[in-house]
Design an enzyme around this catalytic site. Structure first.
Site, PDB file in Angstrom:
ATOM      1  N   LEU A  33       0.814  -1.219   0.000  1.00 20.71           N
ATOM      2  CA  LEU A  33       0.000   0.000   0.000  1.00 20.71           C
ATOM      3  C   LEU A  33       0.844   1.265   0.000  1.00 20.71           C
ATOM      4  O   LEU A  33       1.888   1.328   0.651  1.00 20.71           O
ATOM      5  CB  LEU A  33      -0.921  -0.019   1.233  1.00 20.71           C
ATOM      6  CG  LEU A  33      -1.829  -1.252   1.325  1.00 20.71           C
ATOM      7  CD1 LEU A  33      -2.629  -1.226   2.631  1.00 20.71           C
ATOM      8  CD2 LEU A  33      -2.761  -1.361   0.126  1.00 20.71           C
ATOM      9  N   HIS A  34       0.361   2.265  -0.749  1.00 27.01           N
ATOM     10  CA  HIS A  34       0.999   3.586  -0.785  1.00 27.01           C
ATOM     11  C   HIS A  34      -0.093   4.640  -0.585  1.00 27.01           C
ATOM     12  O   HIS A  34      -1.273   4.287  -0.381  1.00 27.01           O
ATOM     13  CB  HIS A  34       1.754   3.775  -2.101  1.00 27.01           C
ATOM     14  CG  HIS A  34       0.932   3.459  -3.316  1.00 27.01           C
ATOM     15  ND1 HIS A  34      -0.172   4.198  -3.671  1.00 27.01           N
ATOM     16  CD2 HIS A  34       1.019   2.459  -4.232  1.00 27.01           C
ATOM     17  CE1 HIS A  34      -0.713   3.694  -4.767  1.00 27.01           C
ATOM     18  NE2 HIS A  34      -0.026   2.625  -5.127  1.00 27.01           N
ATOM     19  N   HIS A  37      -3.510   4.238  -2.400  1.00 29.08           N
ATOM     20  CA  HIS A  37      -4.457   3.332  -1.726  1.00 29.08           C
ATOM     21  C   HIS A  37      -5.060   3.995  -0.487  1.00 29.08           C
ATOM     22  O   HIS A  37      -6.255   3.887  -0.227  1.00 29.08           O
ATOM     23  CB  HIS A  37      -3.742   2.057  -1.269  1.00 29.08           C
ATOM     24  CG  HIS A  37      -3.137   1.225  -2.353  1.00 29.08           C
ATOM     25  ND1 HIS A  37      -1.774   1.059  -2.484  1.00 29.08           N
ATOM     26  CD2 HIS A  37      -3.705   0.487  -3.336  1.00 29.08           C
ATOM     27  CE1 HIS A  37      -1.535   0.249  -3.504  1.00 29.08           C
ATOM     28  NE2 HIS A  37      -2.679  -0.107  -4.043  1.00 29.08           N
ATOM     29  N   VAL A 176      -3.303   9.926  -6.995  1.00 24.15           N
ATOM     30  CA  VAL A 176      -2.330  10.532  -6.082  1.00 24.15           C
ATOM     31  C   VAL A 176      -0.943  10.388  -6.719  1.00 24.15           C
ATOM     32  O   VAL A 176      -0.567   9.299  -7.183  1.00 24.15           O
ATOM     33  CB  VAL A 176      -2.369   9.852  -4.696  1.00 24.15           C
ATOM     34  CG1 VAL A 176      -1.307  10.436  -3.781  1.00 24.15           C
ATOM     35  CG2 VAL A 176      -3.753  10.006  -4.073  1.00 24.15           C
ATOM     36  N   ARG A 187       4.169  -0.772  -8.376  1.00 24.82           N
ATOM     37  CA  ARG A 187       5.222  -1.223  -9.303  1.00 24.82           C
ATOM     38  C   ARG A 187       6.363  -0.217  -9.417  1.00 24.82           C
ATOM     39  O   ARG A 187       7.400  -0.553  -9.999  1.00 24.82           O
ATOM     40  CB  ARG A 187       4.627  -1.511 -10.683  1.00 24.82           C
ATOM     41  CG  ARG A 187       3.773  -2.776 -10.701  1.00 24.82           C
ATOM     42  CD  ARG A 187       3.410  -3.191 -12.123  1.00 24.82           C
ATOM     43  NE  ARG A 187       2.869  -4.531 -12.170  1.00 24.82           N
ATOM     44  CZ  ARG A 187       1.566  -4.835 -12.263  1.00 24.82           C
ATOM     45  NH1 ARG A 187       0.666  -3.880 -12.306  1.00 24.82           N
ATOM     46  NH2 ARG A 187       1.173  -6.092 -12.314  1.00 24.82           N
TER      47      ARG A 187
END
Ligand code: AMP
Length: 285
Positions: A33-34, A37, A176, A187
């Site tokens: 997750l970043h 998300h 974002v 990725r």
């Protein structure tokens, strides 16, 4: 925060929430997750009583030559991120839980699933639509949050939910980006230093496409050509496609009119990156 590994246990938990009259927000992810998300989770938290996140790297949507085995994973870090946002429940099944036997059933969305990403990755969207249908059936009535980052996927899921009367309101959320314009993606960790420095060319190409439309360009091939030229001028980028389509139907539109979407995909070394941007074509006069 609840963490569920089985379909039976997440179902039971959400059944209780539904019976108590609470609204459910659902954020499907493949994990790692970043902030992209997390923005979907925060939106769900703001709009729904209960927020559920799924973390599942879905083998059905990867072709044999793609990155299923190397796709980045870090469940502990993901759970910590979900806790920070105030997520109520995470559903993190393993592959056997989701696919205990050979699947004979699939969901595909014709036409919308065959161009752009669908042309580059023929079985991809059938894999996506099938797992999202399974997840919708597991979670039940909800608002489901998807990023515009995967714009074609969002259009497909919206159409699928309408066509199949799935009891789900699909909500699209803005992309974002990193400070230099690169769209956040799990990725991006694959990129080496030089590729990472080159990758914002996608966003620059989209911005140039949008600027020329706002300056009066109405020819779709001219906009495609402009964006393609910018990406192709970057030696580390191998362009896959540069498109401008109707924002709702994803069909070609020429001369350009109404809300349109600019979409690009390119390879940087072994990493394939996507980006897109919406433009409202100004009316003449
Ligand atoms: P993924 O884990 O890549 O399958 O993505 C899960 C969800 O997060 C999808 O709805 C994506 O479109 C969304 N998402 C991924 N990256 C971003 C981003 N940079 N901004 C907004 N949403 C994103």
């Amino acid at each position: 925060m609840e963490v569920h590994e089985t379909i039976a246990s997440i179902r039971q938990s959400l059944l209780e929430q539904h019976q108590a009259g609470r609204s459910v927000g659902f954020v499907p992810t493949m994990g790692y997750l970043h902030d992209g998300h997390l923005s979907l989770m925060a939106r769900s938290r703001a709009e729904c009583d209960v927020t559920v996140v799924s973390i599942f790297v879905n083998p059905l949507q990867f072709a044999p030559n793609e990155d299923l085995s190397t796709y980045p994973r870090d469940l502990d870090r993901d759970l910590a991120s979900c806790r920070t946002i105030g997520v109520d429940a995470v559903f993190a099944p393993d592959v056997n839980e989701m696919y205990p036997e050979q699947m004979l059933t699939s969901v595909s969305v014709a036409e919308l699933g065959s161009t752009m990403e669908g042309a580059a990755r023929p079985a991809h969207f059938t894999g996506v639509a099938t797992v999202v249908t399974k997840l919708f059936n597991i979670v039940g009535p909800c608002r489901a949050y998807f990023g515009e980052k995967d714009y074609q996927q969002l259009a497909i899921v919206r159409k699928m939910a309408r066509d199949l009367d799935q009891p789900v309101t699909v909500v699209g959320c803005p992309i974002v980006r990193e400070p230099d314009g690169l769209a956040m993606s799990s990725r991006n960790v694959y990129l080496d230093e030089d590729e990472r420095a080159a990758a914002p060319v996608l966003h620059r190409a989209l911005q140039a496409g949008a600027a020329t439309i706002l300056a009066g360009e109405r020819s779709a091939p001219a906009v495609r050509h402009l964006m393609a030229g910018i990406v192709e001028a970057e030696p580390l980028a191998q362009l896959d496609y540069a498109e401008v389509v109707d924002a709702a139907t994803l069909r070609p539109v020429d001369p350009l009119a109404g809300p349109v979407r600019l979409l690009v995909a390119a390879r940087f070394g072994r990493t394939r990156l996507l980006d897109n941007l919406g433009v409202e074509v100004p009316a003449r006069g």
